[in-house]
Design a protein around this motif. Sequence first.
Motif, mmCIF file in Angstrom:
data_model
loop_
_atom_site.group_PDB
_atom_site.id
_atom_site.type_symbol
_atom_site.label_atom_id
_atom_site.label_comp_id
_atom_site.label_asym_id
_atom_site.label_seq_id
_atom_site.Cartn_x
_atom_site.Cartn_y
_atom_site.Cartn_z
ATOM 1 N N ARG A 83 -7.697 35.826 11.883
ATOM 2 C CA ARG A 83 -6.269 36.062 11.667
ATOM 3 C C ARG A 83 -5.891 37.495 12.012
ATOM 4 N N LEU A 84 -6.741 38.457 11.684
ATOM 5 C CA LEU A 84 -6.473 39.853 12.053
ATOM 6 C C LEU A 84 -6.446 40.013 13.556
ATOM 7 N N LEU A 85 -7.289 39.277 14.241
ATOM 8 C CA LEU A 85 -7.358 39.369 15.697
ATOM 9 C C LEU A 85 -6.081 38.846 16.340
ATOM 10 N N ARG A 86 -5.455 37.849 15.724
ATOM 11 C CA ARG A 86 -4.221 37.284 16.277
ATOM 12 C C ARG A 86 -3.040 38.230 16.135
ATOM 13 N N GLY A 87 -3.123 39.180 15.227
ATOM 14 C CA GLY A 87 -2.092 40.202 15.102
ATOM 15 C C GLY A 87 -0.825 39.722 14.435
ATOM 16 N N GLY A 88 0.195 40.566 14.514
ATOM 17 C CA GLY A 88 1.473 40.285 13.870
ATOM 18 C C GLY A 88 1.875 41.431 12.964
ATOM 19 N N PRO A 89 3.011 41.304 12.278
ATOM 20 C CA PRO A 89 3.458 42.364 11.359
ATOM 21 C C PRO A 89 2.427 42.620 10.258
ATOM 22 N N VAL A 90 2.418 43.840 9.765
ATOM 23 C CA VAL A 90 1.455 44.225 8.725
ATOM 24 C C VAL A 90 1.563 43.311 7.509
ATOM 25 N N ARG A 91 2.772 42.944 7.149
ATOM 26 C CA ARG A 91 2.946 42.077 5.978
ATOM 27 C C ARG A 91 2.155 40.788 6.131
ATOM 28 N N ASN A 92 2.143 40.223 7.322
ATOM 29 C CA ASN A 92 1.449 38.954 7.543
ATOM 30 C C ASN A 92 -0.063 39.109 7.608
ATOM 31 N N LEU A 93 -0.536 40.347 7.716
ATOM 32 C CA LEU A 93 -1.970 40.593 7.813
ATOM 33 C C LEU A 93 -2.550 41.154 6.517
ATOM 34 N N ARG A 94 -1.694 41.371 5.539
ATOM 35 C CA ARG A 94 -2.165 42.001 4.298
ATOM 36 C C ARG A 94 -3.202 41.138 3.579
ATOM 37 N N LEU A 95 -2.988 39.839 3.530
ATOM 38 C CA LEU A 95 -3.920 38.947 2.832
ATOM 39 C C LEU A 95 -5.308 38.967 3.473
ATOM 40 N N PRO A 96 -5.442 38.706 4.784
ATOM 41 C CA PRO A 96 -6.795 38.725 5.351
ATOM 42 C C PRO A 96 -7.436 40.111 5.323
ATOM 43 N N LEU A 97 -6.642 41.163 5.490
ATOM 44 C CA LEU A 97 -7.209 42.502 5.483
ATOM 45 C C LEU A 97 -7.762 42.852 4.104
ATOM 46 N N GLU A 98 -6.977 42.632 3.067
ATOM 47 C CA GLU A 98 -7.440 42.971 1.717
ATOM 48 C C GLU A 98 -8.608 42.086 1.304
ATOM 49 N N THR A 99 -8.600 40.833 1.755
ATOM 50 C CA THR A 99 -9.708 39.939 1.398
ATOM 51 C C THR A 99 -11.011 40.422 2.025
ATOM 52 N N VAL A 100 -10.962 40.803 3.307
ATOM 53 C CA VAL A 100 -12.164 41.324 3.958
ATOM 54 C C VAL A 100 -12.639 42.590 3.270
ATOM 55 N N GLN A 101 -11.713 43.476 2.954
ATOM 56 C CA GLN A 101 -12.106 44.731 2.309
ATOM 57 C C GLN A 101 -12.759 44.475 0.950
ATOM 58 N N LEU A 102 -12.244 43.515 0.198
ATOM 59 C CA LEU A 102 -12.825 43.213 -1.107
ATOM 60 C C LEU A 102 -14.175 42.511 -0.983
ATOM 61 N N LEU A 103 -14.353 41.713 0.062
ATOM 62 C CA LEU A 103 -15.640 41.040 0.268
ATOM 63 C C LEU A 103 -16.718 42.013 0.734
ATOM 64 N N ALA A 104 -16.303 43.162 1.288
ATOM 65 C CA ALA A 104 -17.240 44.224 1.711
ATOM 66 C C ALA A 104 -18.401 43.660 2.529
ATOM 67 N N PRO A 105 -18.132 43.195 3.761
ATOM 68 C CA PRO A 105 -19.210 42.626 4.589
ATOM 69 C C PRO A 105 -20.345 43.623 4.795
ATOM 70 N N ASP A 106 -21.562 43.115 4.843
ATOM 71 C CA ASP A 106 -22.705 43.995 5.094
ATOM 72 C C ASP A 106 -22.829 44.247 6.592
ATOM 73 N N ALA A 107 -23.785 45.082 6.969
ATOM 74 C CA ALA A 107 -23.933 45.500 8.363
ATOM 75 C C ALA A 107 -24.133 44.311 9.295
ATOM 76 N N GLU A 108 -24.916 43.344 8.872
ATOM 77 C CA GLU A 108 -25.170 42.189 9.728
ATOM 78 C C GLU A 108 -23.916 41.350 9.903
ATOM 79 N N GLU A 109 -23.151 41.150 8.839
ATOM 80 C CA GLU A 109 -21.903 40.390 8.948
ATOM 81 C C GLU A 109 -20.899 41.098 9.847
ATOM 82 N N LEU A 110 -20.896 42.432 9.793
ATOM 83 C CA LEU A 110 -20.006 43.187 10.675
ATOM 84 C C LEU A 110 -20.473 43.109 12.122
ATOM 85 N N ARG A 111 -21.777 43.231 12.332
ATOM 86 C CA ARG A 111 -22.318 43.231 13.690
ATOM 87 C C ARG A 111 -22.062 41.910 14.399
#
Length: 896
Positions: free
Chosen positions: A237-265
Motif C-alpha cells: 500500500r505504501l508503494l502505491r502512494g497517495g495522500p499522507v492521510r491514506n498512508l498513515r495506517l500502513p506506515l504506523e502499522t509497519v513502524q509498530l511491527l518493527a521488521p527485522d533486518a531479514e524482513e526489510l531485506r
Amino acid sequence: MGNGTGEVEGAGYDSGVGRLLAAVRAGEAGDVPALLEPLDAAERKLALTRLKALRTEVRAGKWATPPYVPSRIRSALYVAGAGCVPTPSAAASWLGARDLQLREEDKPLALAAIGDRDPGWAADLAGRLAGRRTVAENSYPLLHGLVVRSGYAVPPTDGYVTGWTWHLTDDRLVERLREDPQTPALVAHALAMAEPPERLTRPIGRRPARHWPSALRTLVEEGVLDRAQVLDLCVSRLLRGGPVRNLRLPLETVQLLAPDAEELRQRIPDWVGIAADAPSIVAGYAQDVLVELASVGAVPVGALAEMTSGVLFRTEKKLVRAQLALVGKVLAREPGAAGELLPAVTEAFGNEDTDVQERALKLVARHLPGVDAEVRRGLAEAAGLLGPTHRRAAEELFGADLEEEAPLPYEEILPPVPEAQLVAPPATTVEELVSELVVERLSEEPVAFERALDGLVRHAHRDRAAVAEAVREAFPSPRWEQRAHCSTHTAHGIHGVLAGVLGLLDPTLVDARRTRGHGADICLHQALSGILDARLREAADLVGTDALPFLLATPTWHTGAIDPLVLVGRLREYRDAGVEPAPVDFAQALLRVPRADPSAGRAAKEAAALGTAAGRRLAAWLGEEAAVGPTVRFLPRDEDKSLRRYHLFDRLVVDLGERPVVRAEFPPAFQWLGGALEAAPRRCHHWVEGRAQWAPVLPADRELLAACLLPALAHSAEADARGATEPLTALAEADGPVGRAVLLALAYGLGCVDTDDRLRAVDAVLVLASRGELDARQLGTELAWLVAEGSVKPNRLADAARTAAATGAYGTVWAILAAMLPDLLGAAKPIRGLGEVLAVAADCVERSGAGGEVAGLDALASGRGSSQLVVQAKRLLNALHQGADQPLTETVRIGR
C-alpha cells in the motif's frame, strides 16, 4: 381482506395490510415488524403495491407539512418494504434507494422485518448491499445481521469495511477484532484500500485502546493475523502512494511491527520505489530503512543506484542531501561502485538548489578518477544541467570532455494571452438540462452554474409542468421541504430555484427576503455572496412565470462579462414581449457589462433607442464616467492599541468609494457597492465558501473586485487558511485597471501557505505580465513591506517566485524581486528566510543575463560566514556584475 388477494380498499384499515399502512403513514417504524409477521405472501405483495404508491407521494412532497414528519415516514417505509419485497434483487433496490432513509434508532428494525428468510436469500441480499458503498456504510448492522443469519461471509468491499470499522472502534477494539471470524479478511481489505476509513487513520491520541495500528500489532503478536501477510499488505500500500492521510495506517502499522533486518531485506525493491515516489514522510522512512541496510552492505549497488536516481529527482532538500551523504559513504567503502553510482548522482545537477548542485559536483569530482572514459563522458554531458554558478568548476573538472555551447540570447517566455471564450447556449431539452443540474459541484463552476440556471428559467417558462416532473424524477430528495425554506446559498441555491419550480416556496419568506439588504458590519465576502443569493431568491420566486422568460445576467464570456450589444438584444426581446426586467437580474447584468468595450458606444445608442426605462438605464450606465476606484490602506500598528491589531488583516481598511447611481437605483443587495459600507477593517468570523462565484459578480471592474477579495486573502496569508486564491485567475482575466488592490491581492496570494493557492497567484501574475498589465516594480514594493511586516513569509514567496521563473519568466520575476530586495536588505535585523529569495533572484539574473545594482547587496555580500543569506548574496552580486544590461521583455512594465 378475506382471501388476501382482493382490494385493500374494501378491507379498510381493520385489515392487516390496512393497519400496516396506517403505521407507516404515522411514521411508527417500531410497530412495523409485528404488523408484518401475520401477513402471508399475497398480503405482503399487495402491501408492497400500496407502499410504492405512498413512497411516490412522499417523493412528490405531499407529506412535507405537520402533523406528518417525512423522516419518520421514510424510515417506516424502509422497514415495511424490507419485509414485503420478494427477491434479494428487489430487496437490494428498496433498501438501497436514495429517497428512503432509516433513522439511527430504527436500524435494528429492518433486520427484524426481513424475518427468517432462507440463508441463501439473506447472503445474496448482503452481497448486493455490500457492493453499494454508501448503502453498506450506513447499513452495516443490517448486513452484519444477514451474515450471521446466513452463515456466509460477505466478500469484503470498501463500504462494508468502512461500516465495520465504524461499529468496532471503541475501547474494546482488540476484543471485538479477536472475536470476529472475518477479521483477517476485512483487515486485509482495509490495509489495501485506496482511501482507508476515517477511524483507521486517527492518531493514537488520548484513547490508545481505539488506535487501529496498535490493535493490529497486538493481533499479529497473538497470531490472529499473519505477520508476513500484514507486512506485505502495508508495504504494498505504501508503494502505491497517495495522500499522507491514506498512508498513515500502513506506515504506523509497519513502524509498530518493527521488521527485522531479514524482513526489510526481502522487500528492498519496494523500499526503493517508496523512497522515490511516496509523500515526504513516507519516503523518509523508506530512506532510513535503506540507509540502515546499506550500512551493513545489504543493498545491491544496482538497487542503490536506482534509489539514488529516484530520490535525487525529488525536491525535498533533506531527502536529497541525505541521499548524497549515503552515496558518499558507500563509495568510501566500495570505490569500485563509482561507475554505477555517479551517473545516478548527476540527477542532482538539475536541482534548483545550487548548494545541492555543489554537493553533487564535489562528490563526482572526488570519485571521478575511478570511472572509465565512457562514464566520464556521460558525467560531463550531464554537467550541462548545472547552473551558471558551477559552470566554471565543471569546466575545470571535465576539461575537453565538457562540450562548449555558444550561449543563446535570452528570451522571456510568458504564457499566451488568454482569449475570452464564449459561453455555450443553455440546454436545448429538458432531459439535457436535468443531466446538467444533477452534476455535483455545479456551484463551484460559475459558467456551468450560469448556463444551468438560465436553462432552468427558460424551460420552466415554456413548460413548467414538464420541468417539475423531470425534477421530481431526477431529485428524489427527502429534504425538499428544508431546501424550500432555507437560504439560497451558493452551495444549495440551485435547489432553491428547483423548489420554486415545484411550488414549495413560502411566499411570505420570499417577500421578506426580497427587500433585505446588508448590515453596516457585513464582511465583503458575505456581500459578494449576497448578490448571488438575491439573484437566486428572485429566480426562485419568478421561475415558471411570464415575468421571467430568461435571464438578462447570463454571461456571454467565460469571465462572467456580458457583451454590451448582446444585453441590448436581450432587452429588446423583453420589450417586444412586454416584460419588465427583474430588478436583481438586471442589476447584475449591468455590473457585468464592460464599459470600456469598443462596442459600448454603439450599444448605448441602441439601448436608448429601445424607448424603455431599462434601455435608458443601460445607455446611462454605459455612458457614465468611471467612478473613483476603491482605496486600500492599513491602520498604523500603534493606532488604537485597545484593538490589539497585531496582524495586518486586522488593520486593513477598504473604502469602496461613493457611487450614487448604485445606491439610488440598484436593489438593496447591491447598494454596498455604492459606498453603503463604512470604510473599516472587516474581518470574517465564520466559514468562507462560494469563492468561485465571487469573481463573476464584478468581471468588468477588476480593481473593485480585488478590493473585495483582499480581507479574505490577507487572512489566508497571515492565518494559514486555504482556498482564498480561487478567484485570482478570474481576477487576472477580468476587465478594468490594475491598481494597488490587484497588486496586493497578488502579493498576498504569493505568500499563502497552500501550494495550490500560491500556484494560482503565480498564474495570475504571469497572465497579467503576458497582457502587458503587470506593474512589476510596484508589486515588488508591496511585497517588500508585506515581508517586513511578517505577513508574507520569505520561504513561501521564494517557492512562488521559483515556480514562476521556472516557466521561463526569469526577467519578469527578477523585475519584481529587484524592486523588493533593497528595502529588505537594509533591514536592521536580518530577515529569516531571505536567503531563499536571494537564491531565486540569483538564478533569474544568471539565466536572463540582467545586470545592475541592488542597494544594500554589496554590504551583505562582503560579510563573513557561510549562511545561506551571505552565500546567496555573493552569488547574486557576482551574477549582476557578470550580466550585461539589457531591456526587459516588452510584456513587463517595471514602473508607471
